[in-house]
Design an enzyme around this catalytic site. Structure first.
Site, mmCIF file in Angstrom:
data_model
loop_
_atom_site.group_PDB
_atom_site.id
_atom_site.type_symbol
_atom_site.label_atom_id
_atom_site.label_comp_id
_atom_site.label_asym_id
_atom_site.label_seq_id
_atom_site.Cartn_x
_atom_site.Cartn_y
_atom_site.Cartn_z
ATOM 1 N N ASP A 38 9.065 3.407 21.252
ATOM 2 C CA ASP A 38 8.907 4.781 21.711
ATOM 3 C C ASP A 38 7.742 4.892 22.665
ATOM 4 O OD1 ASP A 38 10.111 7.472 20.633
ATOM 5 O OD2 ASP A 38 10.439 5.984 19.057
ATOM 6 N N ASP A 47 0.820 -1.225 0.000
ATOM 7 C CA ASP A 47 0.000 0.000 0.000
ATOM 8 C C ASP A 47 0.850 1.271 0.000
ATOM 9 O OD1 ASP A 47 0.969 0.020 2.563
ATOM 10 O OD2 ASP A 47 -0.981 0.075 3.553
ATOM 11 N N ASP A 90 10.291 9.733 24.693
ATOM 12 C CA ASP A 90 10.343 10.852 23.757
ATOM 13 C C ASP A 90 10.225 12.198 24.480
ATOM 14 O OD1 ASP A 90 9.939 11.759 20.833
ATOM 15 O OD2 ASP A 90 8.215 12.644 21.849
ATOM 16 N N HIS A 118 15.566 9.585 12.873
ATOM 17 C CA HIS A 118 14.457 10.040 12.037
ATOM 18 C C HIS A 118 14.260 11.553 12.095
ATOM 19 C CE1 HIS A 118 13.029 9.825 16.065
ATOM 20 N NE2 HIS A 118 11.954 10.494 15.735
ATOM 21 N N ASP A 119 15.039 12.245 12.928
ATOM 22 C CA ASP A 119 14.930 13.704 13.026
ATOM 23 C C ASP A 119 16.127 14.407 12.396
ATOM 24 O OD1 ASP A 119 12.581 13.521 14.549
ATOM 25 O OD2 ASP A 119 13.695 13.462 16.440
ATOM 26 N N GLU A 147 15.249 10.701 25.594
ATOM 27 C CA GLU A 147 15.633 11.828 24.742
ATOM 28 C C GLU A 147 15.608 13.093 25.596
ATOM 29 O OE1 GLU A 147 14.324 13.655 20.450
ATOM 30 O OE2 GLU A 147 12.838 13.411 22.003
HETATM 31 C C1 GLC Z 1 11.055 13.745 19.465
HETATM 32 C C2 GLC Z 1 10.918 12.911 18.227
HETATM 33 C C3 GLC Z 1 10.426 13.777 17.108
HETATM 34 C C4 GLC Z 1 9.103 14.382 17.499
HETATM 35 C C5 GLC Z 1 9.174 15.089 18.845
HETATM 36 C C6 GLC Z 1 7.808 15.368 19.388
HETATM 37 O O1 GLC Z 1 12.026 14.726 19.342
HETATM 38 O O2 GLC Z 1 12.116 12.264 17.941
HETATM 39 O O3 GLC Z 1 10.325 13.079 15.913
HETATM 40 O O4 GLC Z 1 8.690 15.314 16.540
HETATM 41 O O5 GLC Z 1 9.839 14.320 19.816
HETATM 42 O O6 GLC Z 1 7.175 14.184 19.765
#
Ligand code: GLC
Length: 561
Positions: free
Chosen positions: A99, A26, A200, A330-331, A257
Site C-alpha cells: 500500500d 505478542d 490508497d 480489510h474494509d 483505489e
Molecule cells: C482506504 C483503505 C481504508 C482506509 C482509507 C483511508 O479506503 O482501504 O482502510 O481507512 O483508505 O486511508
C-alpha cells in the site's frame, strides 16, 4: 494469443498483516508471520502478495495513518524482516505489492507536527489549513468517517482538512514539495524490491479550492462533498507524474483505489495509452446492499443492480483498461456472510461466489481467509470492535438513542472489523493465530472453519480455490474475452459468457438457497466442465438446467474455426 502483463494473468493475495499470523507471540500479526506462511500462500497458486500498511503508525485507522513512511512499525518487526519477506515472496516466483497512502499522513507524522508548531514552517503548506468562516469550519464537508472534515487547531486559529479521521490530515498535493516527497518514498521501497503499489484513496488528491458548501445529510450539518474532491482533473496529472518519474522507469504496477467515477474518467485513468494507472480497484461496486453512502443502513443484496454495476465496468474497460475483481478486503464484511449463506450452504455458497467473480475480466484479489470461506466473527460484545469507523458510527448511533443490541447486530454484519478478525489457522487457542493474547478476538466458528481442517478435506473451500486459480490461468477467454451478462434482471441468477476468438466460457451461478431452472445457452451443450461446486450440472432432455441451491459452474467451449 496476446501476451498478458504479469499482473493481468494473476491472482493477488491480500494480507492484513496485523491479523494474519503472529510469529513472536505478542498477539499482533507481523512480517515474520507472513514469511512463515509463504508456503501456504504459494500453495494457493496465487502470483502476487499485497500487504496492507506495516509502517510506523499510531493505528488510528488500521495502519492507514502513517507517521513514518520509511520505517517498519516495531509491532510488525524490522527492516530485515521486511527484506526477508520480499526475498521469500520472490523465491517462490511471486511478486510483492504494498500500500501507498498518499492522500493523508498521521497527525503524528513529523511533517504535521512541524506544521502545527509553526505557521511559517514550510511543512505548514504540506497540509490544508484554512481560517474558519463565521466562527465555524471553512465549509460543511463531512469526513468519510462521520462528523466534520475540518479540525480546529486553537494555537493556530485555523482548521485543517481531513477527509478521513481527524488523526489523518490530508496532504496538499498542490505543493510540489509534497509530490517530490511522495516520489522519493515510492523509490525508497522500489529499491527494496517492491514490484508494485496499491494506491490508497488516490482519486481524492485534488480538492476544489474554495471548499464550497454542500447539501447537508439528513439530520447533520455536514454533507458528502465527493463532487468537490473525487476525480478532479488535476489528479490525472499527478498520476502521469507518478508513472513517468517512478512507476514506468522502475517497471512497477499500480492498482488504484478509486470511486465515484464516470466512464470517461475511468478510461482516462486506466487506458494504457495514457500512462496513468494499470488497474482500477473500484469499491463502489460493493455499495449495492446499502442505502446511498451509508454502510450502516443495510439493504438486502439487489442482485440485478450488482450485475449491472459489474457488467457496466466490464464493458467500459474492455479494451480500455483493467479491473481489480474482489468481494472482500480489510474494509468489507466477509463475502460469504454478506452475499452467501453462512449456515447450511456456507462452503457451497463461498465456492459459488468465487466461481461468479473469477471468470470476469480483470485480476482477482483474494482477501486472507476468503479462501477458507471465513465468516464474520459474530462477536457478542460491543467492546470486541476496534475500528475507528465502527466506533464513530456506534457513538453517533447511541447518541441518537439507538440500542446497543441494534448496533451489535449492525457491526457484526457491516463493520470493517468483520474482515479484520484473526485468520483462523487451526482449532487451537486463538485459532492458531498467536501463542499470546490476540489483539482482536478470533471468529466464533474458528474451531470448525480453519485452514488445517480444510487442508485435509478435498471438498473444502480452500481446495476449490486452488483448482479455480489453476483452471483460470492463461485462458484466452478469461483474459481477453468479451463479457455478456445473460438474464440481467433475474434476482437470483448470475450468468455470463466470456467470448474470445479461440474459446468461450459460460459461468452459471445461483445466488439463492432455492432450486432454479435455467435453459442452457446455445452452443454450450457438451461443453467441457471446467469447474463446479456441485459436480456435473443437472440437464434435462429439453436442455434445461436444474440448479441446486448456491450452485455454480463453468463450461468451456472451443469456438468454431
Ligand atoms: C482506504 C483503505 C481504508 C482506509 C482509507 C483511508 O479506503 O482501504 O482502510 O481507512 O483508505 O486511508
Amino acid at each position: 494469443m496476446r501476451q498478458p502483463k504479469w499482473w493481468q494473468d494473476a491472482v493477488v493475495y491480500q494480507v492484513y498483516p496485523r491479523s494474519f499470523y503472529d510469529a513472536n507471540g505478542d498477539g499482533v500479526g507481523d512480517l515474520r508471520g507472513i514469511t512463515e506462511k509463504l508456503d501456504y500462500i504459494a500453495s494457493l497458486g496465487v502470483d502476487v502478495v499485497w500487504s496492507c500498511p506495516f509502517f510506523v503508525s499510531p493505528w488510528a485507522d488500521g495502519g492507514y495513518d502513517i507517521a513514518d513512511y520509511r520505517a517498519v512499525d516495531p509491532a510488525f518487526g524490522t527492516m530485515e524482516d521486511f527484506e526477508a519477506l520480499v526475498a521469500g515472496v520472490h523465491a517462490r516466483g511471486m511478486k510483492f505489492v504494498m500500500d501507498f497512502v498518499g492522500n493523508h499522513t498521521s497527525d503524528e507524522h513529523p511533517w504535521f507536527q512541524a506544521a502545527l508548531a509553526d505557521k511559517n514552517s514550510p511543512y505548514h503548506d504540506y497540509y490544508t489549513f484554512r481560517p474558519g468562516k463565521d466562527g465555524r469550519e471553512p465549509s460543511n464537508w463531512a469526513s468519510i468517517f462521520g462528523g466534520s472534515a475540518w479540525e480546529y487547531v486553537p494555537a493556530l486559529d485555523e482548521y485543517y482538512l481531513h477527509l478521513f479521521a481527524k488523526k489523518q490530515p490530508d496532504l496538499n498535493w498542490e505543493n510540489p514539495q509534497v509530490v517530490e516527497e511522495v516520489l522519493s518514498i515510492l523509490e525508497f521501497w522500489a529499491d527494496k524490491g517492491v514490484d508494485g503499489y496499491r494506491l490508497d484513496a488516490i482519486n481524492y488528491l485534488y480538492k476544489e479550492p474554495g471548499y464550497p458548501d454542500v447539501e447537508p445529510l439528513p439530520g447533520s450539518p455536514y454533507g458528502f462533498a465527493t463532487a468537490h474532491y473525487a476525480n478532479k482533473p488535476r489528479v490525472h496529472e499527478h498520476f502521469r507524474t507518478l508513472r513517468s518519474r517512478v512507476m514506468g522507469p522502475r517497471g512497477l504496477s499500480t492498482v488504484a483505489e478509486v470511486a465515484y467515477l464516470d466512464d470517461e474518467t475511468a478510461r482516462g485513468y486506466a487506458d494504457p495509452a495514457r500512462g496513468e494507472l494499470d488497474m482500477l480497484y473500484l469499491f463502489d461496486v460493493l455499495n449495492v446492499d446499502q442505502q446511498g453512502f451509508d454502510k450502516f443502513s443495510p439493504l438486502p443484496l439487489d442482485l440485478p443492480r450488482f450485475k449491472q454495476a459489474l457488467a457496466h465496468w466490464q464493458q467500459v474497460l474492455h479494451g480500455h483498461g483493467w479491473l481489480a475483481l474482489f468481494l472482500g478486503n480489510h474494509d468489507q464484511p466477509r463475502a460469504v456472510s454478506r452475499f452467501g449463506d453462512e449456515g447450511r450452504y456456507r462452503a457451497r455458497s463461498a465456492k459459488m461466489l468465487a466461481n461468479a467473480m473469477y471468470f470476469l475480466q480483470g485480476t482477482p484479489y483474494l482477501y486472507q481467509g476468503e479462501e477458507l470461506g471465513m465468516t464474520n466473527p459474530h462477536y457478542t460484545s460491543l467492546s470486541q470492535f476496534k475500528d475507528v469507523e465502527a466506533l464513530d458510527a456506534l457513538r453517533a448511533g447511541l447518541a441518537r438513542g439507538e440500542s446497543e443490541q441494534h448496533w451489535l447486530e449492525l457491526l457484526n454484519a457491516r463493520s470493517r472489523d468483520c474482515g479484520r478478525a484473526p485468520f483462523s489457522w487451526n482449532d487451537g487457542p486463538a485459532a492458531g493465530f498467536t501463542a499470546g493474547t490476540p489483539w482482536m478476538d478470533p471468529c466464533a466458528d474458528a474451531a470448525q472453519i480453519n485452514a488445517a481442517a480444510e487442508e485435509n478435506d478435498p471438498d473444502s473451500v480452500l481446495n476449490f480455490y486452488r483448482t479455480l486459480i489453476r483452471v483460470r490461468k492463461g485462458r484466452p477467454s478469461v483474459l481477453w474475452g468479451r463479457t455478456d451478462f445473460l438474464v440481467p434482471e433475474d434476482p437470483d441468477l448470475f450468468v455470463y459468457t466470456r467470448t474470445a476468438e479461440e474459446e468461450a466460457l459460460l459461468s452459471v451461478n445461483n445466488f439463492s438457497g432455492e432450486e432454479r431452472h435455467f435453459p442452457l445457452p446455445q452452443g454450450f451443450a457438451g461443453g467441457e466442465l471446467l469447474l463446479s461446486n456441485c459436480g456435473a450440472p443437472q440437464l434435462d432432455e429439453e436442455g434445461v438446467l436444474t440448479l441446486r441451491p448456491w450452485e455454480g459452474f463453468v463450461l468451456l467451449r472451443k469456438q468454431q474455426p
